[in-house]
Design a protein around this motif. Sequence first.
Motif, PDB file in Angstrom:
ATOM      1  N   ASP A 348       0.853  -1.186   0.000  1.00  0.00           N
ATOM      2  CA  ASP A 348       0.000   0.000   0.000  1.00  0.00           C
ATOM      3  C   ASP A 348       0.896   1.246   0.000  1.00  0.00           C
ATOM      4  N   GLU A 349       0.833   2.045   1.055  1.00  0.00           N
ATOM      5  CA  GLU A 349       1.668   3.247   1.097  1.00  0.00           C
ATOM      6  C   GLU A 349       2.866   3.094   2.036  1.00  0.00           C
ATOM      7  N   THR A 350       3.075   1.864   2.519  1.00  0.00           N
ATOM      8  CA  THR A 350       4.168   1.629   3.453  1.00  0.00           C
ATOM      9  C   THR A 350       5.388   1.111   2.698  1.00  0.00           C
TER      10      THR A 350
END
Length: 575
Positions: A348-350
């Motif tokens: 995801d955004e990690t």
Amino acid sequence: MTGAAMIAWLWRSYMRPYRWLLLAALVLMAVEGSMMGALSYLVKPMFDRVFVGGSAGAVYWVAAAVSGVFVVRALSGVGQRALMAIAGERFIAAIQSDLLAHLMTLDQRFHQTHPPGALIERVRGDTTTLRNLWTSVLAAVGRDVVALVSLFAVAISVDWRWTLVAVAGTPLLILPILALQRLVRHTSRAARASAADLATRLDEIFHGLTTIQLSGTEAREAARYRKELDRFVGAQVRADTGSAGIPAMMDVVAAIGFAGVLVYGGFQIIGGEKTVGEFMSFFTAMALIFEPLRRIGAVSGAWQMARASLERLRALFDRPATIVTPANPAPLPDTLRIEIDNVTFAYDETPALNGLSFTAEPGQTTALVGPSGAGKSTVFALLARLVDPQSGAVRIGGRDIRTLDLAALRGLFSVVSQDAALFDESIRDNVLMGRAGVTPAQFDAALGAAHAADFVAAMPRGADMPAGPRGSALSGGQRQRVAIARALLRDAPILLLDEATSALDAQSEKLVAEALGTLSHGRTTLVIAHRLSTVRDADKIVVLDQGRVVEQGTHEDLIALGGTYARLHQLQFRD
């Protein structure tokens, strides 16, 4: 997707193979439904010729005819239900099987955001809703529609005016039914989503039961489950109530219709215009009409509930597998040099990897070390194409692994992790993992090399002893050695070791380390380790931090460098 499109998809994909069973079931349903019309028709001679006319001869044939109606109805009912059970269970099983197969093709990023409990609810709970729809819809089409036609035919043959009075209020149902259908569809979606949350909660509770018991949080977890359960019950009750409201409104219309016919027809009978037999035949037909009409009305509610499940299932089927074999896969490379080239990857955004680059030479042991979250386990996922990088490339023997056949690529790897994945099957099955053609001598040799032969022989049933759910019948060291035996039998040229000895006692660690030494001999080996004592003899140690390589070299080189590795080593061995 519209309702018609979803039904068309179900037909093409799953129901069409059973079309002849369905046709036979529909014929039997039609016979069963027509018997209701026949019964109401026989009421007229029963009253006019037997009860009122006193005809002794009519007693026998009316009795035989009525008995025949019930016998035919019973036989056709049993037959159609048996055929529906065969076709229905098989088509639901096919959906469940295909859905599971599809879910296993999706990458790790999907499974990180879709917990096991929610997916179990999709595979089992949503398909169960379809099973109920299957029965009710086809029964409505094959039995209840025919019953309505036959019963209306009898009612109209007695008096079309009476029939018109009985159904005059039906148009009033259209708008309320449409409103209830929207309500049922909305609340059913909420109920299915809540059911998935419940399944996820149960999955987490049972997998973490030891932790819950040791921390004394049983009451807390029970309260959290009750909270989820209350949300599900509220949504399900609203959906069921809305669905029940449709046939209930039909009962109200039926009450108005019966009252009108009784007033209108009663005066005609008193005036001698109609016989008692005609009225009773009509009354029976109309009384029987509203039961199939109620079931047909209930189908619309059942469809709205099932549609919510069908939308959820189709959404999973429509999610494409992103990691697949290319159309023209390249042959496997001759050499097994592993190259990670400027790889970037994020869940995801990690961010997990940020421009990672290093190589692992064939036949050597390369260790990956670094703090938690440095990206070590992600490297293993990338190598086996459990995920693909957003940028950069992973190569084996100079070939980008995305150009290789997926099954052949994964066949290059044997994996032993700190949480050995065992199944609730025999130890033998857990070692073989479906591998055919393994001789008893090869199996015993793998157990021996993994230092598992002694404890397996001590089991009451030997290698046929069940390992228990998630391997719970075995100790941590025993699970690791079973996993090593599996890897030995797999005999893959690249070995991935993920903290394989981190959770073991000293004796188990010694045995597992010896087994791993046997396993890694002559193979390209990548090791993830937090305990630096286990990797000091590696040919190369790669130090990761925040998804990048910060140092690499031998143990002696890195100690002399005095950087990140040396500090980690000092922290672990300062005593």
